[in-house]
Write an enzyme that holds these catalytic residues in place. Structure first.
Site, PDB file in Angstrom:
ATOM      1  N   ARG A   1      11.072  -1.996  10.944  1.00  0.00           N
ATOM      2  CA  ARG A   1      10.185  -1.350  11.912  1.00  0.00           C
ATOM      3  C   ARG A   1       9.962  -2.281  13.099  1.00  0.00           C
ATOM      4  NH1 ARG A   1       5.038   0.738   8.491  1.00  0.00           N
ATOM      5  NH2 ARG A   1       3.973  -0.177  10.277  1.00  0.00           N
TER       6      ARG A   1
ATOM      7  N   ARG B   1      10.529  -6.262   4.687  1.00  0.00           N
ATOM      8  CA  ARG B   1      10.397  -4.808   4.563  1.00  0.00           C
ATOM      9  C   ARG B   1      11.470  -4.080   5.379  1.00  0.00           C
ATOM     10  NH1 ARG B   1       4.670  -1.949   5.201  1.00  0.00           N
ATOM     11  NH2 ARG B   1       4.619  -2.810   7.305  1.00  0.00           N
TER      12      ARG B   1
ATOM     13  N   LYS C   1       0.816  -1.232   0.000  1.00  0.00           N
ATOM     14  CA  LYS C   1       0.000   0.000   0.000  1.00  0.00           C
ATOM     15  C   LYS C   1       0.836   1.263   0.000  1.00  0.00           C
ATOM     16  CE  LYS C   1      -2.385   0.181   3.849  1.00  0.00           C
ATOM     17  NZ  LYS C   1      -1.990  -1.004   4.573  1.00  0.00           N
TER      18      LYS C   1
ATOM     19  N   ARG D   1      -1.276  -7.550  14.332  1.00  0.00           N
ATOM     20  CA  ARG D   1      -1.766  -6.567  13.349  1.00  0.00           C
ATOM     21  C   ARG D   1      -2.665  -7.240  12.308  1.00  0.00           C
ATOM     22  NH1 ARG D   1       3.517  -4.326  11.193  1.00  0.00           N
ATOM     23  NH2 ARG D   1       2.276  -3.012   9.836  1.00  0.00           N
TER      24      ARG D   1
ATOM     25  N   ARG E   1      -9.476   2.679   9.255  1.00  0.00           N
ATOM     26  CA  ARG E   1      -9.064   1.323   9.606  1.00  0.00           C
ATOM     27  C   ARG E   1     -10.133   0.559  10.384  1.00  0.00           C
ATOM     28  NH1 ARG E   1      -3.240   1.929   9.124  1.00  0.00           N
ATOM     29  NH2 ARG E   1      -2.090   0.047   9.583  1.00  0.00           N
TER      30      ARG E   1
HETATM   31  P1  AMP Z   1       0.930   1.767   9.028  1.00  0.00           P
HETATM   32  O1  AMP Z   1       2.150   2.594   8.814  1.00  0.00           O
HETATM   33  O2  AMP Z   1      -0.228   2.179   8.205  1.00  0.00           O
HETATM   34  O3  AMP Z   1       1.216   0.288   8.937  1.00  0.00           O
HETATM   35  O4  AMP Z   1       0.488   2.025  10.545  1.00  0.00           O
HETATM   36  C1  AMP Z   1       1.321   1.664  11.628  1.00  0.00           C
HETATM   37  C2  AMP Z   1       0.542   1.656  12.911  1.00  0.00           C
HETATM   38  O5  AMP Z   1       0.021   2.961  13.175  1.00  0.00           O
HETATM   39  C3  AMP Z   1      -0.680   0.747  12.944  1.00  0.00           C
HETATM   40  O6  AMP Z   1      -0.352  -0.595  13.228  1.00  0.00           O
HETATM   41  C4  AMP Z   1      -1.492   1.400  14.055  1.00  0.00           C
HETATM   42  O7  AMP Z   1      -0.959   1.097  15.319  1.00  0.00           O
HETATM   43  C5  AMP Z   1      -1.248   2.882  13.797  1.00  0.00           C
HETATM   44  N1  AMP Z   1      -2.249   3.433  12.846  1.00  0.00           N
HETATM   45  C6  AMP Z   1      -2.035   3.876  11.582  1.00  0.00           C
HETATM   46  N2  AMP Z   1      -3.180   4.291  11.013  1.00  0.00           N
HETATM   47  C7  AMP Z   1      -4.150   4.104  11.943  1.00  0.00           C
HETATM   48  C8  AMP Z   1      -5.555   4.307  11.971  1.00  0.00           C
HETATM   49  N3  AMP Z   1      -6.210   4.792  10.880  1.00  0.00           N
HETATM   50  N4  AMP Z   1      -6.215   4.010  13.107  1.00  0.00           N
HETATM   51  C9  AMP Z   1      -5.586   3.534  14.192  1.00  0.00           C
HETATM   52  N5  AMP Z   1      -4.276   3.286  14.231  1.00  0.00           N
HETATM   53  C10 AMP Z   1      -3.545   3.562  13.126  1.00  0.00           C
END
Ligand code: AMP
Ligand code: ZN
Length: 216
Positions: free
Chosen positions: A160, A127, A13, A171, A88
């Site tokens: 990460r 990653r 994504k 997750r 989300r």
């Molecule tokens: P990502 O970089 O999109 O994989 O997001 C990393 C982490 O940030 C996720 O696993 C959540 O802990 C938090 N996060 C990102 N976007 C959201 C969202 N829309 N709602 C809640 N937590 C989020």
């Protein structure tokens, strides 16, 4: 162009979001990136968010929705945007609907990049991200020019913390329980574009651009 890009963690994504945002000259809004920036900048909300992120949990809706509201008010979002990682869960999707209505904006497309768990786990395990700018690489699928070094700024590439295996499992479970239903939510409201995320970055990118070209 106003786009939401959906898909499980690790499906590609973020990489695709950068390509689409460049192509359509719209800001790439990643709530995950915003939280990581807020943490780097030592803000209270960043510290609170990172607690959830490190455990692989969702940051509470009231915090996330508020951050999105602020981001949408910025000048560069008025002519379009691409959301990556938001909404989300159903509550966020409803809050986002509300916000869009308030702004008098309509979405052009909701795109879902799909892939089975095995593919996702392999992608997350490989990653690597730039410590400095957050650019995303993969040890097989998207190698940097020099191993371990960001092409853009020479930053160090690291894994990460939330990409470690135990957190990934959590997750994925949260994705299945909370985020996958959002696909159904957008389906019931109209259309959602489903893209096969098991192929190459180039395939995903050209397929999405073709579909968007036909829609708009
Ligand atoms: P990502 O970089 O999109 O994989 O997001 C990393 C982490 O940030 C996720 O696993 C959540 O802990 C938090 N996060 C990102 N976007 C959201 C969202 N829309 N709602 C809640 N937590 C989020
Ligand atoms: Zn970098």
């Amino acid at each position: 162009m106003r786009i939401i890009l959906m898909g499980p963690p690790g499906v590609g994504k973020g990489t695709e979001a950068v390509l689409l945002a460049e192509h359509y000259h719209i800001p790439h809004i990643s709530t995950g990136n915003i939280f990581r920036e807020l943490y780097k900048d030592n803000t209270d909300v960043g510290k609170i968010a990172m607690g959830y992120i490190d455990r692989g949990e969702l940051v509470p809706n009231h915090i996330t929705n508020e951050i999105v509201r602020h981001r949408l008010m910025e000048d560069d979002a008025k002519d379009g945007f691409l959301f990556d990682g938001y909404p989300r869960n159903i509550e966020q999707a409803k809050a986002f609907d509300h916000l869009l209505k308030e702004m008098g904006w309509k979405l052009n497309a909701v795109i879902n990049i799909a892939a089975p768990d095995e593919v996702i786990i392999e992608r997350i395990a490989g990653r690597r991200v730039c410590e400095t700018c957050g650019a995303v690489y993969h040890i097989h699928n998207k190698k940097p020019k020099r191993e371990g070094i960001c092409d853009l700024d020479g930053g160090k590439l690291v894994q990460r913390a939330d990409d470690m295996e135990e957190t990934v499992q959590r997750r994925l479970r949260i994705y299945c329980d909370q985020t996958a239903p959002v696909i159904g939510y957008y389906k019931s409201k109209g259309s959602i574009v489903e893209i096969d995320g098991t192929k190459s970055i180039q395939y995903t990118d050209s397929t999405i651009k073709k579909v968007l070209g036909e829609m708009n």
